[in-house]
Structures are given as structure tokens and as C-alpha cells.
Design a protein around this motif. Structure first.
Motif, PDB file in Angstrom:
ATOM      1  N   PRO A  79       9.846   2.512   9.133  1.00 42.46           N
ATOM      2  CA  PRO A  79       9.832   1.485  10.186  1.00 42.46           C
ATOM      3  C   PRO A  79      10.366   1.973  11.529  1.00 42.46           C
ATOM      4  O   PRO A  79      10.339   1.214  12.493  1.00 42.46           O
ATOM      5  CB  PRO A  79      10.745   0.383   9.635  1.00 42.46           C
ATOM      6  CG  PRO A  79      10.846   0.638   8.177  1.00 42.46           C
ATOM      7  CD  PRO A  79      10.720   2.133   8.010  1.00 42.46           C
ATOM      8  N   ALA A 135       7.638  -4.170   6.338  1.00 44.18           N
ATOM      9  CA  ALA A 135       7.401  -5.559   6.735  1.00 44.18           C
ATOM     10  C   ALA A 135       8.699  -6.280   7.089  1.00 44.18           C
ATOM     11  O   ALA A 135       8.679  -7.245   7.841  1.00 44.18           O
ATOM     12  CB  ALA A 135       6.678  -6.307   5.616  1.00 44.18           C
ATOM     13  N   TYR A 136       9.808  -5.831   6.541  1.00 43.52           N
ATOM     14  CA  TYR A 136      11.067  -6.515   6.788  1.00 43.52           C
ATOM     15  C   TYR A 136      11.833  -5.921   7.970  1.00 43.52           C
ATOM     16  O   TYR A 136      12.858  -6.451   8.376  1.00 43.52           O
ATOM     17  CB  TYR A 136      11.971  -6.469   5.543  1.00 43.52           C
ATOM     18  CG  TYR A 136      11.316  -7.011   4.292  1.00 43.52           C
ATOM     19  CD1 TYR A 136      10.206  -7.860   4.376  1.00 43.52           C
ATOM     20  CD2 TYR A 136      11.793  -6.685   3.033  1.00 43.52           C
ATOM     21  CE1 TYR A 136       9.595  -8.347   3.228  1.00 43.52           C
ATOM     22  CE2 TYR A 136      11.184  -7.175   1.882  1.00 43.52           C
ATOM     23  CZ  TYR A 136      10.083  -8.010   1.987  1.00 43.52           C
ATOM     24  OH  TYR A 136       9.486  -8.492   0.869  1.00 43.52           O
ATOM     25  N   TYR A 171       5.203   4.853   6.437  1.00 41.12           N
ATOM     26  CA  TYR A 171       5.862   3.560   6.202  1.00 41.12           C
ATOM     27  C   TYR A 171       7.307   3.569   6.691  1.00 41.12           C
ATOM     28  O   TYR A 171       8.108   2.740   6.286  1.00 41.12           O
ATOM     29  CB  TYR A 171       5.846   3.161   4.726  1.00 41.12           C
ATOM     30  CG  TYR A 171       4.491   2.735   4.200  1.00 41.12           C
ATOM     31  CD1 TYR A 171       3.999   1.470   4.483  1.00 41.12           C
ATOM     32  CD2 TYR A 171       3.728   3.572   3.407  1.00 41.12           C
ATOM     33  CE1 TYR A 171       2.773   1.049   3.987  1.00 41.12           C
ATOM     34  CE2 TYR A 171       2.507   3.166   2.898  1.00 41.12           C
ATOM     35  CZ  TYR A 171       2.036   1.897   3.196  1.00 41.12           C
ATOM     36  OH  TYR A 171       0.826   1.490   2.697  1.00 41.12           O
ATOM     37  N   GLU A 212      -4.367  -3.351  14.260  1.00 37.18           N
ATOM     38  CA  GLU A 212      -5.481  -3.633  13.362  1.00 37.18           C
ATOM     39  C   GLU A 212      -6.534  -2.546  13.519  1.00 37.18           C
ATOM     40  O   GLU A 212      -7.104  -2.369  14.592  1.00 37.18           O
ATOM     41  CB  GLU A 212      -6.106  -4.997  13.692  1.00 37.18           C
ATOM     42  CG  GLU A 212      -7.289  -5.342  12.793  1.00 37.18           C
ATOM     43  CD  GLU A 212      -7.879  -6.711  13.115  1.00 37.18           C
ATOM     44  OE1 GLU A 212      -7.148  -7.708  13.006  1.00 37.18           O
ATOM     45  OE2 GLU A 212      -9.057  -6.772  13.477  1.00 37.18           O
ATOM     46  N   GLY A 213      -6.752  -1.813  12.454  1.00 41.15           N
ATOM     47  CA  GLY A 213      -7.720  -0.724  12.506  1.00 41.15           C
ATOM     48  C   GLY A 213      -7.733   0.007  11.190  1.00 41.15           C
ATOM     49  O   GLY A 213      -7.197  -0.467  10.182  1.00 41.15           O
ATOM     50  N   GLU A 214      -8.339   1.170  11.214  1.00 41.51           N
ATOM     51  CA  GLU A 214      -8.562   1.938   9.991  1.00 41.51           C
ATOM     52  C   GLU A 214      -7.250   2.241   9.259  1.00 41.51           C
ATOM     53  O   GLU A 214      -7.173   2.137   8.039  1.00 41.51           O
ATOM     54  CB  GLU A 214      -9.305   3.226  10.352  1.00 41.51           C
ATOM     55  CG  GLU A 214      -9.758   4.044   9.166  1.00 41.51           C
ATOM     56  CD  GLU A 214      -8.799   5.161   8.823  1.00 41.51           C
ATOM     57  OE1 GLU A 214      -8.148   5.671   9.748  1.00 41.51           O
ATOM     58  OE2 GLU A 214      -8.679   5.496   7.625  1.00 41.51           O
ATOM     59  N   THR A 264      -5.793  -0.844   7.581  1.00 38.00           N
ATOM     60  CA  THR A 264      -6.592  -1.164   6.399  1.00 38.00           C
ATOM     61  C   THR A 264      -6.193  -0.278   5.237  1.00 38.00           C
ATOM     62  O   THR A 264      -5.969  -0.733   4.120  1.00 38.00           O
ATOM     63  CB  THR A 264      -8.086  -0.966   6.726  1.00 38.00           C
ATOM     64  OG1 THR A 264      -8.453  -1.930   7.706  1.00 38.00           O
ATOM     65  CG2 THR A 264      -8.943  -1.159   5.491  1.00 38.00           C
ATOM     66  N   ARG A 265      -6.066   0.993   5.502  1.00 39.79           N
ATOM     67  CA  ARG A 265      -5.702   1.951   4.460  1.00 39.79           C
ATOM     68  C   ARG A 265      -4.303   1.663   3.921  1.00 39.79           C
ATOM     69  O   ARG A 265      -4.048   1.746   2.727  1.00 39.79           O
ATOM     70  CB  ARG A 265      -5.775   3.361   5.054  1.00 39.79           C
ATOM     71  CG  ARG A 265      -5.413   4.468   4.133  1.00 39.79           C
ATOM     72  CD  ARG A 265      -6.089   5.784   4.558  1.00 39.79           C
ATOM     73  NE  ARG A 265      -6.043   6.082   5.981  1.00 39.79           N
ATOM     74  CZ  ARG A 265      -5.049   6.756   6.567  1.00 39.79           C
ATOM     75  NH1 ARG A 265      -4.018   7.170   5.864  1.00 39.79           N
ATOM     76  NH2 ARG A 265      -5.092   7.023   7.857  1.00 39.79           N
ATOM     77  N   LEU A 266      -3.386   1.306   4.812  1.00 36.77           N
ATOM     78  CA  LEU A 266      -1.998   1.101   4.398  1.00 36.77           C
ATOM     79  C   LEU A 266      -1.742  -0.310   3.873  1.00 36.77           C
ATOM     80  O   LEU A 266      -0.645  -0.599   3.386  1.00 36.77           O
ATOM     81  CB  LEU A 266      -1.050   1.386   5.564  1.00 36.77           C
ATOM     82  CG  LEU A 266      -1.074   2.815   6.101  1.00 36.77           C
ATOM     83  CD1 LEU A 266      -0.065   2.963   7.238  1.00 36.77           C
ATOM     84  CD2 LEU A 266      -0.766   3.822   5.004  1.00 36.77           C
ATOM     85  N   GLY A 267      -2.726  -1.180   4.004  1.00 36.47           N
ATOM     86  CA  GLY A 267      -2.529  -2.545   3.528  1.00 36.47           C
ATOM     87  C   GLY A 267      -1.498  -3.311   4.338  1.00 36.47           C
ATOM     88  O   GLY A 267      -0.772  -4.129   3.806  1.00 36.47           O
ATOM     89  N   LEU A 268      -1.442  -3.007   5.630  1.00 33.33           N
ATOM     90  CA  LEU A 268      -0.516  -3.731   6.509  1.00 33.33           C
ATOM     91  C   LEU A 268      -1.340  -4.649   7.408  1.00 33.33           C
ATOM     92  O   LEU A 268      -2.388  -4.243   7.922  1.00 33.33           O
ATOM     93  CB  LEU A 268       0.308  -2.746   7.353  1.00 33.33           C
ATOM     94  CG  LEU A 268       1.311  -1.899   6.571  1.00 33.33           C
ATOM     95  CD1 LEU A 268       1.908  -0.795   7.459  1.00 33.33           C
ATOM     96  CD2 LEU A 268       2.445  -2.750   6.006  1.00 33.33           C
ATOM     97  N   GLU A 308      -0.368 -13.513  13.436  1.00 32.25           N
ATOM     98  CA  GLU A 308       0.520 -14.030  12.390  1.00 32.25           C
ATOM     99  C   GLU A 308       0.704 -12.986  11.296  1.00 32.25           C
ATOM    100  O   GLU A 308      -0.269 -12.492  10.732  1.00 32.25           O
ATOM    101  CB  GLU A 308      -0.075 -15.325  11.806  1.00 32.25           C
ATOM    102  CG  GLU A 308       0.227 -16.536  12.672  1.00 32.25           C
ATOM    103  CD  GLU A 308      -0.575 -17.764  12.262  1.00 32.25           C
ATOM    104  OE1 GLU A 308      -1.058 -17.809  11.121  1.00 32.25           O
ATOM    105  OE2 GLU A 308      -0.701 -18.668  13.101  1.00 32.25           O
ATOM    106  N   GLU A 322      12.056  -1.987   3.943  1.00 33.97           N
ATOM    107  CA  GLU A 322      10.612  -2.051   3.849  1.00 33.97           C
ATOM    108  C   GLU A 322      10.030  -2.278   5.242  1.00 33.97           C
ATOM    109  O   GLU A 322      10.621  -2.974   6.066  1.00 33.97           O
ATOM    110  CB  GLU A 322      10.200  -3.200   2.920  1.00 33.97           C
ATOM    111  CG  GLU A 322      10.703  -3.081   1.492  1.00 33.97           C
ATOM    112  CD  GLU A 322      12.119  -3.645   1.294  1.00 33.97           C
ATOM    113  OE1 GLU A 322      12.924  -3.617   2.245  1.00 33.97           O
ATOM    114  OE2 GLU A 322      12.404  -4.094   0.179  1.00 33.97           O
TER     115      GLU A 322
END
Lengths: 300, 187, 424
Positions: free
Chosen positions: C270, C316-317, C268, C190-192, C195-199, C184, C314
Motif C-alpha cells: 500500500p 484495501a484497508y 500489493y 481502472e485498467g488491465e 483487473t488482474r489484481l482484482g482491485l 465507490e 492489506e
């Protein structure tokens, strides 16, 4: 320094320059005339896609004290809410002659994207769950002014690290400046691979820490099974009076605000002499003045 | 581009250590004379070398007449009119003299008076700190080429220069030695 | 139509074998008199069976601004393909005989590659009830592959029924393996780096868990399963285990998962956002190895064109997906080296077998259908998005130098590409 996108981009020398400059800015704050002519004729746009009155006001105060023209561009009720893309907004700001854009955005990396579309400087005022570099700078400034140093300080960052841009920026900046960070929280809220020490037990770190930084925990997280209940969270990870008394005498308690009193922090702690919460707000303006000066005060 | 050796003249010493002390003494005397014993007077040095010069003047005044003149430092970086022409400069400290500046005679102290722009910035900076009764200016060297209607009240030495030349003041406090040198531009 | 030309491909190396001449006549690779044939100088070129892509998004109907059947077909031909399987997530969704026949007909009209529609497994890709799989199978499009790609058929009961149901007409379910509850809001691996990029992270286990479940289901009901865009080392292990047990499962890997890692997200930009996401180098290594040893059967592009506004935004979009048709062969070549037989297997023969495309996947030797492509292995090219035949520009390889270049492609004896340019 052209942009401030991420605290992770700052080397120790640059970060220290920001803190030193902020100290000078703070010393000017007590004067009769608080305004400086430094950025006269420069335009700073506050581009806020999320409501954050405190951060926006802090940037606005900082820019105005340096005599910059400030344009507040809030996403609500503007062309942005009518579906204008960030890129089109960027081109508009560009055409308006923005020398700097301060951006707050719910999507991680939006400031990075913006920086590729505008000629002026971009300041990240918080992007998604990524970073909030000026918050980390003001936190570091607050620690340094309270405790006299950053190198070697033991800092416990407690709470929802996973969703916290404040935590990410602090972890990066404090590491650069030589502090030792321990992340504390339930395993569900501690991200993988942040390359920092992790502890799941708050009580075990308190007696040997110089700074406790409490993060805001959003109640909605409970519904997504990150923790079972507010009560259990507060019991395991909330900072209350008895826990505060385990801290060394000199230790300080920080919170980036806004606080959930009674959840992650007890009122007794928030209002204690150890708490730097009000100072953090004041320091925020000095740090943001320093950043604006360092980005815009020279040849562009 | 490197210039041919012959075109570069050797730096010329304008004030030796002894000369410099003598000049500071003289300015101190002039201040005492013009201010009726430095009553209600404060000195504010403009960084970098104005600071130590102001402290030296205060020191001499104390020696000559036993008067303690408050000393401050006035950083003008944030008031400069040439910020956009250069890379961002680090800000120096500003120290308001004990007792403040309101209602006092403030003497700004700098090493070299040239275009006058530094002094212009200093006047702006000073007015944001308070409202002195009057402001005067003391400089070690006046090298001419003013771009603004500004003159000094106390001048250690007038040195006629060419625009391409530069005057460098060295002080023990900042540079380890007391001297003033003129570096030549091209002939 | 004009009378079919006769072509003589001179001095070509079929799959790296010694040089020979190939006569193309009446839609087949022929033997006999080459008199009057148009000569194609193929000195230094390698002939491969025309490539077959099991996983292409052509966007038509619905997003013709991003791609059409025709523009996508042209990109495919330029990439050396003679057949592509068009994914069902169009608008309207290809979940009825009507839509799959429309796509099929558009493919025929374009005439640049064979466009074989894939049908949706569930109505509207909603994952709630089966689409009319039989109607699509018996339509003019003769659909054999069914997929909700873009969405996972996550309901285990529905997946079981789909696997069982398509046995009636030799169909196969191509699963987009992604447990939706574990992804979701997911933006990248999912990984380092995430985490660093806040995604928000897309954990490998979300893919592996579905593949594990599906191979067990396929085994249980004795059906065929195809796994789309395998992206993790763990998935490879699950597949290896299932194949060892004799489960009828096949799997594909995309060129981008063979080449790019999640570090790309650091910009970042896309253009590097894709689903499943780019993974760390250790996964890339495992996928390369699996492609070589056959645990992964084929390379499929997951060619996913997107309009500029869906990528210039962006992270996320942005919509997930990347172009792939024009670069897939070069990337496979750089991963597998000049092992032409293996390349032919992974990019033509095996995908043709999985899709049931009998006219494709045959080595260009006398008697075979003349679906083939000629590659210059010595060529190097710098990828320029502006040069793409796709309507979209979202290639993640911009500025990269890639080995190999498609010089000519023949579809049933008719050139679709000559001298590296599309014929029409």
C-alpha cells in the motif's frame, strides 16, 4: 514452489505437476486407511477472515489426510475481530511455528502481504475479487479427468466475471494449460482488459464449447445496477434445460458452488449427468493434498 | 569440487546382462521353493526399478511352474522419513495387485538394499493398503550398511561396499540395458 | 532572536546562469559590502527561488503520530521549500477561523517554512453546506485557497456557490476532482492491472467528468478554479480546451503521477496506494508533456504522511497517500531536466501566484526576499525512508536513485537547511 498466491504465477510444468500429483492423491482416496504420514509434525493454519465452511473443510481434510496438525483460526470471536492487524496475526502464527498458512480474506492481495511477514508457506484460499488458485486447479483437474485433456479445450466462463476470483484464477490457469476461454456475461460484469475473448450472448457460444463454467451471481449486484432484475439475468445468462441441450454431447457443466438454483443454473442442469459439481468437491481435497505436499513435502 | 583424475576409480561392472538374468532366475526359483509354489503370494515392486524386477520375477515363475503371481507397484514417496532433507519429490503411481493384499504373502521387490529405510517406508505404505498374512523382501543387490533391523529373504548378490561408493542397477525397461555397476568414491 | 546573520553565497549559478555571489542580508538578497558575512561555498550549486507547495498534508491537529506542523515543515525545508499550503482535512477539520489560525501559528512557531493554511470548502468536508469561508479569509491566517481535498465537492450547486462566494476576497477553490459515485470502493486505476489484481477500479472518467463540469462552472460564474493532482491524459485535454477558451483555471500534478505507474500495485504494497491512483504510462507521458507546455501550471506534492499501521496492512484497508516534500524537486528535475527557469516557474513562481503568497516565488536576485534554495544538480542519492524528516515512512521511492540534492534553504534570509541538514 514456496507459496501458492496466484494461479497466474504457475507455469505449465508446475501446474501439470500439481494435477498429476492430485491424480495420485485421488488414487489413494479409495483405500482403507486414507491417512498418509507425509506431513507428520508439520503445522498448517487455516486463517479464515470470511466464512467459507466448504473451502475450510476441504483444506482441513487435505492437511489431515497428510497427517499435518491443523489449527483453525477463524476471524470471528478471535483477536482478529478485536482489531488485531493481519501483520500482528502473522507474527503470532510465526511464533506458533506454522509451516503453512491457508488464508481466506476479503481483501485482494492479503495473501501476498502475509507472505512478506511469515517464513512458512502461504496458500491463497480466496482473496477478495482477486484469485482462488486451488479452485482453478481443481476445476482444471476435473476437466482433465472428464475430457482427457486441457490443451485446446473450449471453456465458456459465464456470469459475474468482474467480481469472481474463481474466474480470474481459471482464466490464468487455463490459458497457461492451453485451453481457450471465452467470458460470457452482461458487459457490466465483464472486466476490462482481461485479455480473453468476450461474448455477451450465451446462446451463440453453447454449440461450440466443451466446458461451461457457471459463476455464482450475487443477488446484491442487482441493486448496484449491474443488471436490471433476477428474471432478466436468468433469461439472458442462466443455464437452463433447453440451453444445456444445445451443448455438444460430451460437454460438461461446472459450478464452483454455492449455487443459486434458478438464477444462474436451473436445477435440471445442476443435477444432470453433465454436471461435475459434486466431483469438483471431491477433487478439491485431492488437489489441496497435492498442493500441500508440493509446498511442504520437501526441504523448506 | 572436482577430484584429481587418479582419485576417481572407473566404475566396476558387478553383474552383466547374463549374470542379471541368472540371478533373477535364481530368486524366482527360491521364491517358488520357499512359498510352496507361490501359493497365495503377490509381488510388489518398489519404484523405480523394483516394478520391472517384480514383473520379471512373475514372468519367470510363470515360465517355471505355470503359476500366475499377481504383481503390484508400491510407491513409498509419501512414507519416506527423509522428505525434509531434499527438494519435493514427484509421487509415483501405486498399483494394488489384482485381488489385493489382505491375507496374502506379499513379497516386496527392490533393486538395492542399503540403509533399510526404503523398506521401512514400504512396510508402512503396505500396511495402509491392507493386512498381508506375511511380508517378505527380495532384492537384486544387498550392499550392506543397514541402519534399521531389516534383512532380505531373497538376495540376488551380496556386494560389500564402502559408504562412499554407489551401486547402480540398470534395467532394459528403465535404462535400456541390463547391468549392475559399482561407482567408486574416493580412495 | 539573534541579530540576523549576513551570508555570502559564493560562486552560485542563479537558475543556471553564469556564476555569481549572492549577499543575503536583512531578509533580502542584497547588494553591497559582504564583509563579516558567513560564506557559503556554492560552487557547482544552482540557486532557485524557495519552492512553494500548494498541496501538503501536515496532519496537525489530529494525527500528530503521522506528522506535525513542525516535522512536516522540516521535511519541506529539506526539500527546498520555503512555503507550504496545509490542507484542511485535519481533525478537527480546518473549517473555522480557529483551526486555520492554530495551524498558521504552529507554522510560525516552527519557523522552518511559511505554513499557509487552506480552508475547507464545506463544514467537516461533508459536502453539504459551506464553511465560513469569509471568516477564514479575514482571520490571521488570511486564507485564500479553499479545498475539501480528500473529498470532491461533488454537488454541482454547492461547487457553483463556492466558486462564486470566494470572489469577494480573491479566493480560489482547489478541487479534488473525483466523482464519488464512479469511485465507490475504488482501490487503484481502472485498467488491465486492476483487473488482474482484482482491485476495484478508479476510472479516469471520474476525474475528467468533474474537471469538465468545474471548468464550465468557473467560466459561467467568472471565478478562479484550481484543480488538484491532475492524473489523466483526458484531464489534460479538458484543461487544454478550457484554457484555450480563457477559463481561469490552474492545475497541479504530483511528482508521483509524473514518475510512477499503476504497475507498482502488483506488489500489493500500500505504499503505492494513493488518491487519485497511479495511472498507466500513457497518462504519465501526457502529464509530463502538459507540465512542460504549461497546460499544467505547477508541481504540488500532495505530501500525505501516514502512520505505519495505516500502510502495513492489506491494500484495501490502507490509507491512500505518499510522502513527497523531500523528493519532489529531484523528481521534477528528472522529468524536466536542468531547465531551471521552468522548474522555478512550476515549483515556486506559479504556485506562489496561485496561493497569493507575495513574499515567495521571486528569483534570488538583488532586491528580492531571501527565500531561496541551493541545489546540487550533480548529486545522486538513494532514497532511504529511515532518513526522512517526516514522522512517517511512506515514501514510494525507497531504494530508488534520484538526481539532485538540496544543500541549503533560506527563509527570509535565515538558513533552515545548511550542508543538506536541517538547521533546527
Amino acid at each position: 514452489m514456496k507459496h501458492l498466491l496466484s494461479a497466474a504465477d504457475l507455469d505449465a510444468a508446475t501446474a501439470t505437476l500439481v494435477l498429476d500429483t492430485a491424480a495420485e492423491m485421488a488414487s489413494l482416496a479409495g483405500r482403507e486407511v486414507k491417512k498418509l504420514p507425509t506431513l507428520r509434525g508439520r503445522t498448517v493454519v487455516n486463517l479464515f477472515y470470511e466464512d467459507s465452511t466448504r473451502t475450510r473443510i476441504s483444506f482441513e481434510a487435505a492437511a489431515k489426510r497428510l497427517s499435518a496438525d491443523v489449527i483453525n483460526f477463524s476471524a470471528k470471536g478471535s483477536s482478529v475481530s478485536k482489531g488485531e492487524s493481519l501483520k500482528d496475526t502473522a507474527l503470532t502464527l510465526q511464533a506458533m511455528g506454522a509451516d503453512a498458512v491457508v488464508i481466506r480474506h476479503p481483501a485482494s492481495g492479503a495473501p501476498h502481504r502475509l507472505a512478506t511477514w511469515v517464513e512458512g508457506s502461504v496458500l491463497n484460499a480466496g482473496d477478495g475479487t482477486h484469485e482462488h488458485p486451488t479452485q482453478a486447479l481443481l476445476d482444471a483437474y476435473t476437466m482433465r479427468s472428464r475430457l482427457g485433456r486441457l490443451a485446446g479445450l473450449k471453456v465458456a466462463v459465464v456470469g459475474d466475471v468482474l467480481h469472481s476470483r474463481v474466474a480470474r484464477s481459471n482464466v490464468a490457469l487455463l490459458a497457461t494449460l492451453g485451453a481457450k476461454v471465452t467470458l460470457v456475461g452482461p458487459p457490466t460484469l465483464i472486466p476490462v482488459d482481461l485479455r480473453t475473448e468476450v461474448c455477451y450472448d450465451l446462446d451463440s457460444v453453447l454449440s461450440d464449447t466443451d466446458v461451461v463454467m457457471m459463476l455464482r451471481v450475487q443477488r446484491e449486484r442487482m441493486n448496484d445496477s449491474y443488471f436490471p432484475s433476477e428474471r432478466e439475468y436468468a433469461r439472458r445468462y442462466g443455464l437452463d434445460g433447453p440451453r444445456m441441450r444445445k451443448l455438444p454431447e460430451h460437454a460438461i457443466v461446472m459450478h464452483p458452488g454455492p449455487m443459486n438454483r434458478g438464477m444462474e443454473i436451473a436445477p435440471e442442469v445442476a443435477d444432470s449427468a453433465r454436471s461435475t459439481i459434486v466431483e469438483q468437491v471431491a477433487n478439491g481435497v485431492s488437489v489441496r493434498m497435492a498442493v500441500l505436499y508440493l509446498l511442504l513435502g520437501g526441504k523448506s | 569440487m572436482a577430484l584429481p583424475e587418479a582419485a576417481q576409480s572407473q566404475p566396476k561392472t558387478i553383474l552383466t546382462s547374463t549374470d542379471l538374468q541368472r540371478v533373477v532366475d535364481r530368486i524366482a526359483h527360491q521364491i517358488l521353493e520357499k512359498t510352496q509354489g507361490a501359493a497365495d503370494t503377490a509381488l510388489m515392486g518398489i519404484p523405480t526399478r523394483g516394478g520391472p524386477l517384480a514383473r520379471r520375477l512373475a514372468d519367470r515363475i510363470r515360465t517355471f511352474e505355470g503359476v500366475d503371481v499377481p504383481v503390484g507397484v508400491l510407491d513409498i514417496t509419501l512414507y519416506r522419513d527423509d522428505l525434509r532433507r531434499q527438494a519435493t519429490r514427484a509421487i509415483g503411481p501405486t498399483e494394488v495387485p489384482p485381488g489385493g493384499v489382505d491375507g496374502r504373502r506379499v513379497i516386496l521387490v527392490d533393486d538395492v538394499l542399503f540403509s533399510g529405510r526404503t523398506v521401512r517406508a514400504a512396510l508402512d505404505a503396505l500396511s495402509d493398503i491392507g493386512r498381508p498374512r506375511s511380508v517378505q523382501l527380495a532384492v537384486l543387490v544387498d550392499r550392506g550398511h543397514r541402519e534399521l533391523p531389516i534383512r532380505a529373504d531373497y538376495v540376488g548378490k551380496n556386494i560389500p561396499t564402502a559408504l562412499a561408493e554407489s551401486v547402480r542397477v540398470a534395467l532394459v525397461e528403465t535404462d535400456g540395458v541390463d547391468e549392475v555397476k559399482l561407482f567408486g568414491g574416493t580412495q | 532572536m539573534n541579530a540576523p546573520h549576513k551570508y555570502l553565497i559564493k560562486g552560485v549559478s542563479v537558475l543556471g546562469r553564469p556564476k555569481t555571489d549572492l549577499l543575503i542580508q536583512d531578509g533580502v538578497v542584497a547588494e553591497g559590502d559582504a564583509k563579516g558575512a558567513e560564506v557559503v561555498d556554492a560552487d557547482g550549486l544552482v540557486a532557485l527561488p524557495g519552492l512553494v507547495d500548494l498541496h501538503t498534508h501536515l496532519r496537525e491537529p489530529g494525527r500528530e503520530d503521522a506528522e506535525t506542523v513542525e516535522s512536516g515543515s522540516r521535511a519541506a525545508a529539506l526539500g527546498g521549500y520555503t512555503a507550504v499550503c496545509a490542507m484542511a482535512n485535519t481533525s478537527p477539520v480546518a473549517d473555522t477561523a480557529g483551526v486555520v489560525e492554530q495551524v498558521y501559528r504552529l507554522g510560525r512557531e516552527a519557523g522552518l517554512v511559511d505554513v499557509q493554511p487552506i480552508g475547507a470548502v464545506t463544514v467537516g468536508l461533508a459536502g453539504e453546506r459551506l464553511a465560513e469561508l469569509g471568516a477564514m479569509a479575514t482571520s490571521a491566517a488570511a486564507v485564500r485557497i479553499f479545498s475539501d481535498d480528500g473529498h470532491c465537492v461533488s454537488d454541482p450547486k454547492l461547487m457553483r456557490r463556492a466558486l462564486e462566494y470566494v470572489k469577494a476576497f480573491g479566493g480560489v477553490i482547489a478541487q479534488h476532482a473525483e466523482e464519488p459515485r464512479l469511485t465507490e470502493g475504488a482501490q487503484m486505476h481502472e485498467g488491465e492491472v486492476a483487473t488482474r489484481l482484482g482491485l476495484t477500479g478508479w476510472p479516469a472518467v471520474a476525474e475528467e467528468a468533474i474537471i469538465a463540469r468545474d471548468v464550465l462552472l468557473a467560466e459561467h460564474v467568472g471565478s478562479r478554479l484550481h484543480v488538484c493532482h491532475v492524473s489523466t491524459a483526458g484531464s489534460v485535454e479538458v484543461l487544454r480546451h478550457a484554457k484555450a477558451r480563457g477559463v481561469r483555471v490552474t492545475a497541479e500534478v504530483t511528482p508521483h503521477h509524473l514518475l510512477l505507474t499503476d504497475e507498482r500495485a502488483t506488489s500489493y504494497d500500500p505504499v503505492f496506494k494513493v488518491n487519485p491512483p497511479l495511472r498507466p504510462a500513457s497518462d504519465v507521458e501526457a502529464l509530463r508533456k502538459a507540465l512542460k507546455d504549461g497546460v499544467i501550471d505547477i508541481v504540488a506534492t500532495d505530501h500525505a504522511p501516514h502512520a505505519v499501521e495505516d500502510k502495513e496492512c492489506e491494500w484495501a484497508y490502507a490509507r491512500p497517500g505518499m510522502l513527497g516534500l523531500e523528493t519532489a524537486l529531484s523528481i521534477t528535475l528528472s522529468v524536466l531536466g536542468e531547465d531551471w527557469d521552468l522548474i522555478a516557474e512550476r515549483m515556486s513562481r506559479a504556485p506562489a501566484r496561485i496561493a497569493g503568497l507575495d513574499g515567495h516565488g521571486h528569483d534570488p536576485v538583488p532586491g528580492a526576499p531571501a527565500n531561496l534554495t541551493l541545489v546540487d544538480p550533480a548529486a545522486r542519492r538513494v532514497v532511504d525512508p529511515a532518513e526522512s524528516a517526516s514522522r512517517s515512512r511512506n515514501t514510494p521511492y525507497a531504494g530508488m536513485t534520484l538526481p539532485g540534492r538540496v544543500v541549503a534553504t533560506f527563509l527570509r534570509g535565515t538558513p533552515t537547511v545548511l550542508d543538506g541538514k536541517a538547521v533546527k
